[in-house]
Motif scaffolding. Structure first.
Motif, mmCIF file in Angstrom:
data_model
loop_
_atom_site.group_PDB
_atom_site.id
_atom_site.type_symbol
_atom_site.label_atom_id
_atom_site.label_comp_id
_atom_site.label_asym_id
_atom_site.label_seq_id
_atom_site.Cartn_x
_atom_site.Cartn_y
_atom_site.Cartn_z
ATOM 1 N N LEU A 188 0.826 -1.207 0.000
ATOM 2 C CA LEU A 188 0.000 0.000 0.000
ATOM 3 C C LEU A 188 0.864 1.263 0.000
ATOM 4 C CD1 LEU A 188 -1.993 -2.213 1.371
ATOM 5 C CD2 LEU A 188 -3.201 -0.206 2.179
ATOM 6 N N HIS A 189 2.001 1.211 0.698
ATOM 7 C CA HIS A 189 2.927 2.349 0.777
ATOM 8 C C HIS A 189 2.222 3.621 1.244
ATOM 9 C CE1 HIS A 189 6.489 0.365 -0.881
ATOM 10 N NE2 HIS A 189 5.678 -0.270 -1.708
ATOM 11 N N ILE A 190 1.424 3.485 2.302
ATOM 12 C CA ILE A 190 0.763 4.656 2.882
ATOM 13 C C ILE A 190 1.822 5.624 3.402
ATOM 14 C CG2 ILE A 190 -0.746 5.439 4.765
ATOM 15 C CD1 ILE A 190 -2.178 2.724 4.539
ATOM 16 N N PHE B 23 -2.975 9.262 -3.126
ATOM 17 C CA PHE B 23 -3.264 8.387 -1.992
ATOM 18 C C PHE B 23 -4.762 8.279 -1.730
ATOM 19 C CE2 PHE B 23 -4.165 8.071 2.593
ATOM 20 C CZ PHE B 23 -3.803 6.745 2.769
ATOM 21 N N GLN B 24 -5.484 9.371 -1.883
ATOM 22 C CA GLN B 24 -6.921 9.347 -1.631
ATOM 23 C C GLN B 24 -7.624 8.346 -2.547
ATOM 24 O OE1 GLN B 24 -7.734 13.516 -2.188
ATOM 25 N NE2 GLN B 24 -7.409 14.002 -0.034
ATOM 26 N N GLU B 25 -7.188 8.272 -3.802
ATOM 27 C CA GLU B 25 -7.769 7.307 -4.730
ATOM 28 C C GLU B 25 -7.427 5.874 -4.326
ATOM 29 O OE1 GLU B 25 -6.281 8.576 -8.476
ATOM 30 O OE2 GLU B 25 -7.550 10.375 -8.555
ATOM 31 N N ASP B 26 -6.196 5.637 -3.860
ATOM 32 C CA ASP B 26 -5.816 4.307 -3.371
ATOM 33 C C ASP B 26 -6.676 3.915 -2.176
ATOM 34 O OD1 ASP B 26 -3.850 4.005 -5.276
ATOM 35 O OD2 ASP B 26 -2.190 4.504 -3.933
ATOM 36 N N LEU B 27 -6.847 4.846 -1.233
ATOM 37 C CA LEU B 27 -7.621 4.558 -0.035
ATOM 38 C C LEU B 27 -9.079 4.289 -0.372
ATOM 39 C CD1 LEU B 27 -7.244 4.331 3.033
ATOM 40 C CD2 LEU B 27 -7.885 6.747 3.212
ATOM 41 N N MET B 28 -9.631 5.052 -1.293
ATOM 42 C CA MET B 28 -11.014 4.832 -1.720
ATOM 43 C C MET B 28 -11.164 3.457 -2.372
ATOM 44 S SD MET B 28 -14.072 6.053 -1.777
ATOM 45 C CE MET B 28 -13.829 7.808 -1.456
ATOM 46 N N ARG B 29 -10.193 3.083 -3.188
ATOM 47 C CA ARG B 29 -10.237 1.761 -3.835
ATOM 48 C C ARG B 29 -10.150 0.648 -2.794
ATOM 49 N NH1 ARG B 29 -5.599 -0.270 -5.935
ATOM 50 N NH2 ARG B 29 -4.803 1.866 -6.125
ATOM 51 N N ASN C 210 2.661 10.551 9.032
ATOM 52 C CA ASN C 210 2.342 11.824 8.392
ATOM 53 C C ASN C 210 0.834 11.879 8.147
ATOM 54 O OD1 ASN C 210 1.829 10.380 5.947
ATOM 55 N ND2 ASN C 210 3.971 10.580 5.323
ATOM 56 N N LEU C 211 0.394 12.847 7.371
ATOM 57 C CA LEU C 211 -1.043 13.077 7.172
ATOM 58 C C LEU C 211 -1.754 11.847 6.620
ATOM 59 C CD1 LEU C 211 -3.439 15.041 7.192
ATOM 60 C CD2 LEU C 211 -2.721 15.820 4.915
ATOM 61 N N GLU C 212 -1.114 11.109 5.724
ATOM 62 C CA GLU C 212 -1.760 9.940 5.140
ATOM 63 C C GLU C 212 -2.015 8.855 6.183
ATOM 64 O OE1 GLU C 212 0.334 8.641 1.656
ATOM 65 O OE2 GLU C 212 0.145 10.592 0.665
ATOM 66 N N ALA D 241 1.370 -4.344 -6.825
ATOM 67 C CA ALA D 241 1.364 -3.330 -5.771
ATOM 68 C C ALA D 241 -0.023 -2.700 -5.717
ATOM 69 C CB ALA D 241 2.414 -2.274 -6.057
ATOM 70 N N PHE D 242 -0.591 -2.620 -4.517
ATOM 71 C CA PHE D 242 -1.916 -2.006 -4.399
ATOM 72 C C PHE D 242 -1.837 -0.505 -4.661
ATOM 73 C CE2 PHE D 242 -5.710 -0.348 -2.385
ATOM 74 C CZ PHE D 242 -6.663 -1.245 -2.827
ATOM 75 N N SER D 243 -0.759 0.120 -4.233
ATOM 76 C CA SER D 243 -0.589 1.547 -4.480
ATOM 77 C C SER D 243 -0.340 1.806 -5.960
ATOM 78 C CB SER D 243 0.588 2.089 -3.670
ATOM 79 O OG SER D 243 0.880 3.422 -4.043
ATOM 80 N N SER D 244 -0.997 2.825 -6.483
ATOM 81 C CA SER D 244 -0.755 3.215 -7.876
ATOM 82 C C SER D 244 0.515 4.053 -8.008
ATOM 83 C CB SER D 244 -1.952 4.012 -8.413
ATOM 84 O OG SER D 244 -2.186 5.169 -7.609
ATOM 85 N N PHE D 245 1.085 4.484 -6.874
ATOM 86 C CA PHE D 245 2.284 5.316 -6.882
ATOM 87 C C PHE D 245 3.516 4.453 -6.623
ATOM 88 C CE2 PHE D 245 4.808 8.830 -4.608
ATOM 89 C CZ PHE D 245 5.362 9.271 -5.805
#
Length: 221
Positions: A34-36, A54-60, A85-87, A186-190
């Motif tokens: 996820l790499h939050i 990140f918001q799009e990853d979290l929503m998914r 951090n904020l995420e 990877a779940f994260s798109s980044f």
């Protein structure tokens, strides 16, 4: 949703085009990398990564939870990318909406938080691997492998190269399934992607964007 159903060790596994899988018999959602905190970490360093990444990853992530309705969620490494951090705060607030669902974490190479920090976010750290039934979940493929077990891993962010007309090509995230293990996208798109070189007996399922949604497409090895 165009998920793909496969049998592994006589267990039903649903591959999702949204970068995760669901183990039906155990009602368990499985994802990796996820790499939050990564995007926020880059922004802090002066690199202009938009918050929407990140918001799009979290929503998914939460869309998949609501779709599959798991009893537990297993994250196979690299849940958090950086110090708090904020995420991290965003995730902790969303976590309260998942009351009653256990979230288990297999440690990855980016897990730098203390166990109590994970616990404060409602996440149970289970060590470097997690065994359940015929499966072992780890961040990377262990050097010593059991002949009786099938492995689910993350870490390498697998991608498959597709070519089209006019010398066009793209590298897409994918599930890479061998006779011994499955590497999750990877779940994260980044994240970057490591281009795989599948063997004849392997199965590869590419995640293909299509008009605002994602599709799973099996790619011949």
């Amino acid at each position: 949703m165009s998920f793909h159903s496969i049998k592994i060790k006589d267990q039903q596994i649903l591959l999702s085009p949204y970068r995760c899988l669901f183990w039906e018999e155990e009602r368990m959602l499985v994802l990796a990398d996820l790499h939050i905190g990564k995007a926020a970490h880059f922004r802090k360093a002066g690199i202009p990564i938009p918050q929407s990444v990140f918001q799009e990853d979290l929503m998914r992530f939460f869309e998949q939870v609501h779709f599959f309705k798991p009893q537990r969620i297993l994250i196979s490494g690299d849940m958090f990318h950086s110090v708090t951090n904020l995420e991290h705060d965003w995730f902790s607030k969303w976590r309260t909406a998942l009351e009653g669902i256990r979230i288990l974490l297999v440690r990855g190479n980016h897990e730098i938080l203390r166990d109590e920090e994970y616990e404060q976010s409602g996440v149970e750290v289970v060590g470097s691997s997690y065994e359940l039934g015929p499966f072992t979940f780890s961040h990377d493929l262990p050097q010593q492998q059991s002949e009786e077990k099938f492995y689910f891993i993350g870490h390498t962010h697998p991608g498959v190269r597709l070519s089209g007309k006019g010398k066009q090509h793209a590298v897409l995230p994918c599930f890479h399934i061998t006779p011994k293990y499955c590497t999750l996208p990877a779940f994260s798109s980044f994240t970057g992607k490591h281009v795989i070189e599948p063997k004849r007996q392997d199965k590869v399922f590419a995640i293909v964007p299509d008009s605002g949604r994602s599709l799973l497409v099996e790619i011949p090895a």
